[in-house]
Design a protein around this motif. Structure first.
Motif, mmCIF file in Angstrom:
data_model
loop_
_atom_site.group_PDB
_atom_site.id
_atom_site.type_symbol
_atom_site.label_atom_id
_atom_site.label_comp_id
_atom_site.label_asym_id
_atom_site.label_seq_id
_atom_site.Cartn_x
_atom_site.Cartn_y
_atom_site.Cartn_z
ATOM 1 N N ALA A 546 0.822 -1.217 0.000
ATOM 2 C CA ALA A 546 0.000 0.000 0.000
ATOM 3 C C ALA A 546 0.852 1.260 0.000
ATOM 4 O O ALA A 546 0.496 2.255 -0.646
ATOM 5 C CB ALA A 546 -0.937 -0.011 1.203
ATOM 6 N N ARG A 547 1.964 1.268 0.718
ATOM 7 C CA ARG A 547 2.746 2.506 0.823
ATOM 8 C C ARG A 547 3.431 2.876 -0.489
ATOM 9 O O ARG A 547 3.826 4.020 -0.678
ATOM 10 C CB ARG A 547 3.777 2.388 1.941
ATOM 11 N N VAL A 551 -0.580 7.955 -5.500
ATOM 12 C CA VAL A 551 -1.935 8.496 -5.348
ATOM 13 C C VAL A 551 -1.971 9.959 -5.775
ATOM 14 O O VAL A 551 -0.978 10.677 -5.657
ATOM 15 C CB VAL A 551 -2.440 8.371 -3.892
ATOM 16 N N LYS A 598 -4.443 5.208 0.137
ATOM 17 C CA LYS A 598 -3.503 4.081 0.033
ATOM 18 C C LYS A 598 -3.999 2.889 0.842
ATOM 19 O O LYS A 598 -3.941 1.749 0.381
ATOM 20 C CB LYS A 598 -2.121 4.496 0.543
ATOM 21 N N GLN A 603 -5.810 4.618 -5.961
ATOM 22 C CA GLN A 603 -4.788 5.533 -6.442
ATOM 23 C C GLN A 603 -5.325 6.950 -6.625
ATOM 24 O O GLN A 603 -4.594 7.834 -7.065
ATOM 25 C CB GLN A 603 -4.183 5.014 -7.755
#
Length: 680
Positions: A546-547, A551, A598, A603
């Motif tokens: 996720a990190r 985005v 995230k 995104q």
């Protein structure tokens, strides 16, 4: 001449011609020739691709990899012949004046070419190329060393009393005294040699301490890996073009030649570095099937997935459903970690009286990142200067620098002295720290100031019970405001979020008490089904995935954030100090919204992400300054327990009402911002 050596010389010439190395060599020679200045040593760097040269001649490839110092002599003789044949450098007189540095582009991916900085014994006796990997934990200033020097025989009738016959050149691992000193004798007549100082060639040298990346596991507050290992730092020598190529705290892969440097009675294992490459491990390209299934189940709402994530997070440490706001904030901070210069940071300051439970929760969360560092109170948070083994200034890494791209957990904030808190406040504002190096103390001509970037999120807590005993509490509190006067106001504002956990110790919830007792009797027990379905490793992979998601803010989310920020600046103000909303609040809002996107594996930052960001920040501002016209509930993101799908539905309805209330707030106090209102 040995036929095998002659053959290798021929192969060297063919390789240089095919690889483009000969063209680069001619270009380097032109620079020397155009200067019209005579040098004792002419230094050339030759890039070697071991795969290509081994295909041409296996013997030469093996010779370069395992006897690089002798292989350099073969390249030296070929280069000397080329210079004389093509008249590339008119000033060059002897072959001894040519210094060749071989730089392999890579090494064979075999265990015998890897030098482990944590393995024992450390093989520093083989002067050949090795690849090593580790983190730069200390870095010296750039100083000078002697690349080469010209010596003349003191006997006037000796042929070596003139010309460039006695040339001393630095070799990997050699000290300065091995290149330049006063007791050298002539190899022809045994008379003393004297250096011709005007021909001494100087280069840049930097000493770096590197340690195996396993050190990061040792610096975590809690670790699943219970294995024992040996940790030792080793000295790297970066010379000439490699000086300042490394940054303290970064992870590198290096290629170099190990050596043993004698310093008085002590011997130091070191590595002469020939190439440096920044190492960035790739994150996972997937999340577990359980998370994918959970995402599909909660796809009807933009808020449900992160709510369930926070609800069941860290069930190994605290029961599901407890500390949800804090756990959501932890997850948001975890996914907002990266090593970019203009990163979005999210620091957490927790007000609690349950220090033991909170400490366990934060320790557990650190281990979900490769760089989660628990700061030991006995050391410095930020870089400091000390003398290295050679008496020079060396900048030592610290918890904040080692946590680069991760989390630095500094424990109880109220335990630090005023000067440490002021330094922390400065770092939170600028994300840099300056190290002062006094010249006189470390043998330098002038003082130096080195700026070190601090790219990490900070976590800390304040024990509200102990802090209340240390000072007299204020009486004129506003509604919703907490007494945080023990900590400087600007420092509190420096942290992105101020959080007050739900359960004061005087009335710990029954699930928390039962959890603590059961874990005390059986530490390895899986007490909840969630712990089996969503393991620590699943969360670790999820956060690393996720990190790394890129985005972007949607126009709707951006308008909502800007509208709230402007409206809050107008509402939260007094006649003396003006607006009580710090200038960093807008950055924090954007960081929170991006982090929630995230965490939702999206995104694009939507309005729903912005709503969560606003509620979290408004709750934090209420604790600092009291309630505002927006008037959010004490626990706005999780107003009630999440026990089933019906409670998730109720939470969605509640958050929609908050969204509508937020739009009214913006319309009333920031009328210039245009926001599309949805009456549905």
């Amino acid at each position: 001449m040995d036929p095998e050596t002659q053959k290798m010389r021929e192969v060297v010439l063919v390789y240089l011609d095919r690889s483009g190395g000969l063209q680069k060599f001619v270009h380097d020679c032109k620079k020397y020739n155009d200067s019209k200045q005579s040098y004792a040593v002419y230094r050339f760097i030759i890039s070697i691709n071991p795969s290509d040269i081994t295909e041409l001649d296996a013997t030469l490839g093996n010779y370069i990899l395992h006897n690089p110092l002798q292989a350099a002599q073969i390249f030296q003789s070929v280069c000397f012949v080329a210079i004389k044949t093509l008249s590339l450098i008119e000033q060059l007189q002897t072959e001894a004046q040519i210094s060749i540095l071989l730089k392999p582009t890579h090494l064979p991916p075999l265990p015998s070419y890897v030098l482990s900085l944590s393995a024992y014994p450390f093989n520093y006796t083989s002067p050949r190329f090795y690849m090593a990997e580790g983190i730069a934990i200390a870095m010296g200033t750039v100083t000078k060393y002697t690349q080469g020097a010209r010596f003349l025989c003191t006997e006037e009738t000796c042929p070596f009393s003139e010309g460039f016959r006695c040339i001393r050149v630095h070799c990997p691992g050699a000290t300065e005294s091995a290149t330049v000193r006063t007791d050298f004798v002539c190899s022809l007549c045994s008379s003393p040699l004297q250096e011709d100082m005007k021909f001494r060639v100087l280069g840049d040298k930097q000493i770096v301490e590197m340690i195996d990346a396993k050190i990061l596991n040792a610096l975590k507050g809690y670790s699943i890996d219970k294995s024992h290992f040996r940790i030792q730092a080793f000295t790297l020598f970066l010379r000439d073009e490699l000086a300042n190529k490394m940054t303290i705290g970064n992870h590198y892969r290096i290629i170099g030649i190990p050596a043993c440097v004698q310093n008085g009675l002590q011997a130091t294992a070191c590595i002469e570095v020939t190439s440096v490459q920044l190492y960035k491990p790739n994150g996972p390209s997937f999340v577990s099937d359980n998370f994918k299934y959970l995402l599909s189940l909660t796809s009807s709402s933009c808020w449900r997935f992160t709510a369930v994530l926070a609800n069941i997070f860290a069930s190994q440490v605290v029961p599901p459903g407890t500390y949800n706001t804090l756990k959501l904030a932890i997850l948001l901070s975890l996914v907002q970690t990266c090593e970019k210069e203009n990163a979005d940071y999210l620091d957490l300051l927790i007000m609690t009286s349950d220090t033991l439970v909170i400490d366990r929760l934060l320790n557990y969360s650190l281990c979900l990142l490769p760089r989660g560092i628990r700061h030991p109170p006995s050391s410095d948070i930020f870089p400091s200067v000390s003398k290295d083994k050679h008496g020079s200034a060396s900048i030592q890494a610290c918890s904040a620098v080692l946590a680069k791209g991760g989390i630095c957990y500094i424990g109880d904030l109220s335990s630090y002295k005023k000067d440490k808190l002021e330094l922390l406040q400065s770092v939170l504002e600028s994300r840099t720290t300056t190290v002062f190096i006094p010249g006189k103390k470390y043998g330098e001509e002038a003082d130096q100031q080195v700026t070190v970037p601090v790219q990490t999120n900070f976590w800390s807590f304040v024990d509200v019970e102990s802090s209340s005993k240390k000072h007299i509490q204020k009486e004129n509190f506003l509604i919703g405001q907490m007494d945080v006067s023990l900590i400087p106001v600007n420092l509190v504002d420096g942290f992105g979020l101020l959080i007050y956990n739900e359960f004061p110790s005087c009335r710990l919830s029954s699930p928390v008490v039962h959890h603590i007792l059961k874990k005390a009797m059986n530490p390895e027990a899986m007490l909840y089904k969630a712990s089996q379905q969503f393991t620590t490793q699943d969360y670790e992979e999820f956060i690393l995935f996720a990190r790394n998601l890129p985005v972007e803010l949607s126009s709707e989310a951006e308008s909502l954030i800007q509208g709230y920020y402007l409206a809050s600046r107008r509402v939260r103000r007094d006649s003396i100090h003006g607006s009580t909303l710090s200038a960093s609040a807008l950055k924090i809002l954007i960081s929170l919204a991006k982090a929630h996107a995230k965490l939702s594996l999206r995104q694009t930052v939507l309005e729903e992400d912005a709503v969560i960001a606003v509620l979290l920040l408004e709750s934090s501002l209420t604790l600092k300054h009291g309630t505002s016209a927006l008037c959010v509930a004490p626990n706005p993101v999780f107003p009630f327990d999440l026990s089933d799908e019906n409670s998730l539905q109720q939470r969605d309805i509640y958050l929609m009402q908050c969204h509508h209330q937020l739009l009214k707030f913006i319309a009333a106090y920031s009328p210039g911002i245009h926001i599309n209102t949805n009456e549905e």
